[in-house]
Design an enzyme around this catalytic site. Sequence first.
Site, PDB file in Angstrom:
ATOM      1  N   ARG A 186       0.836  -1.195   0.000  1.00  0.00           N
ATOM      2  CA  ARG A 186       0.000   0.000   0.000  1.00  0.00           C
ATOM      3  C   ARG A 186       0.877   1.253   0.000  1.00  0.00           C
ATOM      4  O   ARG A 186       2.040   1.220   0.380  1.00  0.00           O
ATOM      5  CB  ARG A 186      -0.924   0.001   1.221  1.00  0.00           C
ATOM      6  CG  ARG A 186      -1.961  -1.123   1.192  1.00  0.00           C
ATOM      7  CD  ARG A 186      -2.838  -1.096   2.429  1.00  0.00           C
ATOM      8  NE  ARG A 186      -3.937  -2.040   2.317  1.00  0.00           N
ATOM      9  CZ  ARG A 186      -3.859  -3.330   2.650  1.00  0.00           C
ATOM     10  NH1 ARG A 186      -2.716  -3.809   3.125  1.00  0.00           N
ATOM     11  NH2 ARG A 186      -4.903  -4.120   2.519  1.00  0.00           N
ATOM     12  N   LYS A 213      -2.739  -3.080   7.475  1.00  0.00           N
ATOM     13  CA  LYS A 213      -4.163  -2.841   7.680  1.00  0.00           C
ATOM     14  C   LYS A 213      -4.792  -3.942   8.520  1.00  0.00           C
ATOM     15  O   LYS A 213      -5.702  -3.697   9.314  1.00  0.00           O
ATOM     16  CB  LYS A 213      -4.862  -2.747   6.321  1.00  0.00           C
ATOM     17  CG  LYS A 213      -6.311  -2.288   6.398  1.00  0.00           C
ATOM     18  CD  LYS A 213      -6.879  -2.076   5.009  1.00  0.00           C
ATOM     19  CE  LYS A 213      -8.328  -1.606   5.079  1.00  0.00           C
ATOM     20  NZ  LYS A 213      -8.894  -1.404   3.720  1.00  0.00           N
ATOM     21  N   HIS A 272      -3.776   3.253  -5.053  1.00  0.00           N
ATOM     22  CA  HIS A 272      -4.104   1.955  -4.469  1.00  0.00           C
ATOM     23  C   HIS A 272      -4.409   0.910  -5.544  1.00  0.00           C
ATOM     24  O   HIS A 272      -4.266  -0.292  -5.310  1.00  0.00           O
ATOM     25  CB  HIS A 272      -5.301   2.077  -3.517  1.00  0.00           C
ATOM     26  CG  HIS A 272      -5.592   0.821  -2.759  1.00  0.00           C
ATOM     27  ND1 HIS A 272      -4.808   0.378  -1.702  1.00  0.00           N
ATOM     28  CD2 HIS A 272      -6.573  -0.106  -2.908  1.00  0.00           C
ATOM     29  CE1 HIS A 272      -5.296  -0.757  -1.237  1.00  0.00           C
ATOM     30  NE2 HIS A 272      -6.363  -1.078  -1.959  1.00  0.00           N
ATOM     31  N   ARG A 275      -1.971  -1.793  -6.372  1.00  0.00           N
ATOM     32  CA  ARG A 275      -2.078  -3.044  -5.605  1.00  0.00           C
ATOM     33  C   ARG A 275      -3.059  -3.995  -6.301  1.00  0.00           C
ATOM     34  O   ARG A 275      -2.795  -5.193  -6.389  1.00  0.00           O
ATOM     35  CB  ARG A 275      -2.529  -2.736  -4.178  1.00  0.00           C
ATOM     36  CG  ARG A 275      -2.726  -3.959  -3.277  1.00  0.00           C
ATOM     37  CD  ARG A 275      -2.975  -3.479  -1.849  1.00  0.00           C
ATOM     38  NE  ARG A 275      -3.462  -4.515  -0.948  1.00  0.00           N
ATOM     39  CZ  ARG A 275      -2.694  -5.366  -0.283  1.00  0.00           C
ATOM     40  NH1 ARG A 275      -1.383  -5.331  -0.445  1.00  0.00           N
ATOM     41  NH2 ARG A 275      -3.212  -6.253   0.539  1.00  0.00           N
ATOM     42  N   TRP A 298      -3.846 -10.220   3.322  1.00  0.00           N
ATOM     43  CA  TRP A 298      -5.281 -10.128   3.581  1.00  0.00           C
ATOM     44  C   TRP A 298      -5.668 -11.079   4.703  1.00  0.00           C
ATOM     45  O   TRP A 298      -5.033 -12.139   4.879  1.00  0.00           O
ATOM     46  CB  TRP A 298      -6.073 -10.465   2.313  1.00  0.00           C
ATOM     47  CG  TRP A 298      -6.114  -9.355   1.318  1.00  0.00           C
ATOM     48  CD1 TRP A 298      -6.871  -8.230   1.362  1.00  0.00           C
ATOM     49  CD2 TRP A 298      -5.350  -9.257   0.103  1.00  0.00           C
ATOM     50  NE1 TRP A 298      -6.647  -7.438   0.250  1.00  0.00           N
ATOM     51  CE2 TRP A 298      -5.718  -8.041  -0.534  1.00  0.00           C
ATOM     52  CE3 TRP A 298      -4.404 -10.078  -0.521  1.00  0.00           C
ATOM     53  CZ2 TRP A 298      -5.168  -7.631  -1.744  1.00  0.00           C
ATOM     54  CZ3 TRP A 298      -3.852  -9.664  -1.729  1.00  0.00           C
ATOM     55  CH2 TRP A 298      -4.236  -8.461  -2.326  1.00  0.00           C
ATOM     56  N   TYR A 307     -10.716 -11.135  -7.172  1.00  0.00           N
ATOM     57  CA  TYR A 307      -9.782 -11.353  -8.265  1.00  0.00           C
ATOM     58  C   TYR A 307     -10.003 -12.689  -8.977  1.00  0.00           C
ATOM     59  O   TYR A 307      -9.365 -12.957  -9.984  1.00  0.00           O
ATOM     60  CB  TYR A 307      -8.345 -11.313  -7.737  1.00  0.00           C
ATOM     61  CG  TYR A 307      -7.981 -10.027  -7.039  1.00  0.00           C
ATOM     62  CD1 TYR A 307      -7.827  -8.841  -7.745  1.00  0.00           C
ATOM     63  CD2 TYR A 307      -7.783  -9.991  -5.657  1.00  0.00           C
ATOM     64  CE1 TYR A 307      -7.504  -7.647  -7.100  1.00  0.00           C
ATOM     65  CE2 TYR A 307      -7.460  -8.810  -5.008  1.00  0.00           C
ATOM     66  CZ  TYR A 307      -7.320  -7.645  -5.735  1.00  0.00           C
ATOM     67  OH  TYR A 307      -7.007  -6.473  -5.101  1.00  0.00           O
TER      68      TYR A 307
END
Length: 334
Positions: A186, A213, A272, A275, A298, A307
């Site tokens: 990020r 995150k 972003h 990414r 994640w 995706y």
Amino acid sequence: MPIYKRNNGIWYADIYSPDGKRIRCSTGTKCEKEAQEYHDKLKYDLWRVKHFAEKPKILWDEACLRWLQERRDKKSLIDDETKIRRLTAFRGLYLHQLNKSLIMAEIAKIKGSNATKNRYLSFVQALLNKCVRDWGYLDSAPKLARYKESKRRVRWLRPDEAEKLVAALPDYIAEMAVFSLNTGLRKSNVLNLKWKQIDLERKVAWLHHDETKSGHALGVALNDAALSVLFKQRGKHPDYVFVNRRGQPVRDIQKPWKKALEAVGIEDFRWHDLRHTWASWLVQSGVSLYALKEMGGWENIEMVQKYAHLAPEHLHRHAGLLDGVLDTKWTQLN
């Protein structure tokens, strides 16, 4: 003194509760008579709490203050503070006055997308639930319905588009963009990346739990393209990896980023989305969603499902099971 006035003209109450705790708070009025009534009612309510075991009447403001105090180390604390400041209609109200209708009506007034409104609803719900489960301020909390959100946006570039964008950027930002396209990091992680987080021999970059995150530490595999960028950055700054033309850590890239997008005719593309591009390229190259989840840090597989549609090739074997079911004159390839 039971009530007193400050320089701003607002009267404040100064009360000792039955258990000896001193309470000083704003009455929210410049009228002395109203302030005295507020003081007397508050004192009476405190007396009933002690003698009749009633739940104390707690203001929204008090609950918010406790929320912030208990979450001083929370990464998103500043987001909570922003939400509290914007929810001005709740100030001065007791928690039991915050019913579902009132909350939903105020959230509806917030300018922004349904996703933005849902973030406010989630915050209010979490705070009220805390008041019920942990603090004993409420017997129950209203269940707040969420707004329907549009499907999550996935914007990515083809390699030729990415090449044009990188070429249009100033060199120091182009290096950051290439690094992002090869690591999926990020923007904040790239801007704040320090040499102490890099192990060139092992070809790994490390992010600590307070830098991600998800709140979990992350080891980032560095490919040759990412390593090439790092080698070019060596010696430019003792601490930070990426610096501007003055040799200082990069802080603002918005203007040159926007200018480059306009120059190459790329619309609706944020930093972003680099990414998203990194993740999309990996999936299209055959990387599994489970491997992608680990690489990008994640929290769960659902977060990378967006995706999946980019690589349907693995479904060909299953689709082939229907070959031959119909008469060949309809299905024979020319």
